[in-house]
Design an enzyme around this catalytic site. Structure first.
Site, PDB file in Angstrom:
ATOM      1  N   TYR A 103      24.466  -1.693  -9.339  1.00  0.00           N
ATOM      2  CA  TYR A 103      24.664  -3.080  -8.682  1.00  0.00           C
ATOM      3  C   TYR A 103      24.743  -2.344  -7.073  1.00  0.00           C
ATOM      4  O   TYR A 103      23.582  -2.993  -6.449  1.00  0.00           O
ATOM      5  CB  TYR A 103      25.848  -3.740  -8.928  1.00  0.00           C
ATOM      6  CG  TYR A 103      26.095  -5.079  -8.356  1.00  0.00           C
ATOM      7  CD1 TYR A 103      25.197  -6.065  -8.335  1.00  0.00           C
ATOM      8  CD2 TYR A 103      26.922  -5.204  -7.140  1.00  0.00           C
ATOM      9  CE1 TYR A 103      25.463  -7.283  -7.481  1.00  0.00           C
ATOM     10  CE2 TYR A 103      27.172  -6.255  -6.455  1.00  0.00           C
ATOM     11  CZ  TYR A 103      26.479  -7.490  -6.573  1.00  0.00           C
ATOM     12  OH  TYR A 103      26.758  -8.492  -5.836  1.00  0.00           O
ATOM     13  N   LYS A 107      21.939  -3.477  -3.902  1.00  0.00           N
ATOM     14  CA  LYS A 107      22.409  -4.058  -2.634  1.00  0.00           C
ATOM     15  C   LYS A 107      22.154  -3.274  -1.444  1.00  0.00           C
ATOM     16  O   LYS A 107      21.833  -3.818  -0.656  1.00  0.00           O
ATOM     17  CB  LYS A 107      23.961  -4.555  -2.858  1.00  0.00           C
ATOM     18  CG  LYS A 107      24.150  -5.788  -3.893  1.00  0.00           C
ATOM     19  CD  LYS A 107      23.101  -6.701  -3.706  1.00  0.00           C
ATOM     20  CE  LYS A 107      23.542  -7.782  -4.840  1.00  0.00           C
ATOM     21  NZ  LYS A 107      22.628  -9.163  -4.387  1.00  0.00           N
ATOM     22  N   SER A 138      32.747 -14.920  -9.903  1.00  0.00           N
ATOM     23  CA  SER A 138      31.448 -15.554 -10.571  1.00  0.00           C
ATOM     24  C   SER A 138      31.707 -15.757 -12.032  1.00  0.00           C
ATOM     25  O   SER A 138      30.729 -16.346 -12.591  1.00  0.00           O
ATOM     26  CB  SER A 138      30.151 -14.782 -10.272  1.00  0.00           C
ATOM     27  OG  SER A 138      30.345 -13.529 -10.907  1.00  0.00           O
TER      28      SER A 138
END
Length: 154
Positions: A103, A107, A138
């Protein structure tokens, strides 16, 4: 004249269809004034436990998807000499934390691309912004007790 927006679906991980969807959007609306790249996919796990296939899927969603869509819309903005492109990224595009290597890498890559794009688009009066929020809940439901992330959301 009444305005009836058309629903156009896009799977940001399906790189092969992004250009066609962008073309459909431009054909339908004529232009895109503001492009907000907000799709994201995350995975949590130790580097050695995450497959290369999953690493690639994360990179498709978080890096190749947004840049492919941006590149498809960009010529229209350049020809009009106006537009705004926003990348909703993550603080993990600037720092890494354990168990988020795929991740964070995706990013980091996105931030690098959009930082360069910002400098290139200045001459065309196209604004490029990167928003890097900190941790966002989330989850559709709270995380299970004992989850190390649970304390972040409190």
């Amino acid at each position: 004249q009444t305005y009836a927006p058309k629903l156009i679906l896009l799977d940001i991980t399906d790189i092969s269809c992004i250009r066609d969807v962008a073309k459909e959007i431009l054909n339908c609306y004529g232009c895109v004034d503001i492009l907000i790249n907000n799709a994201s996919m995350k995975v949590k796990g130790a580097v050695q436990s995450i497959s290369l296939e999953l690493d690639k899927k994360i990179m498709d969603a978080n890096y190749f998807g947004p840049i492919t869509l941006t590149k498809a819309i960009l010529p229209n903005m350049i020809s009009r000499r106006t537009g705004q492109i926003v990348l909703i990224n993550s603080i993990q595009g600037k720092i890494g934390i354990p168990f988020r290597a795929a991740y964070a890498a995706s990013k980091h890559a996105a931030v690098g691309f959009f930082d360069c794009l910002r400098a290139e688009m200045e001459e065309f009066d196209i604004s490029v912004s990167t928003v890097s929020p900190t941790f966002i809940c989330s989850y559709h439901r709270p995380p299970a007790p004992g989850n190390w992330e649970a304390s972040i959301w409190k």
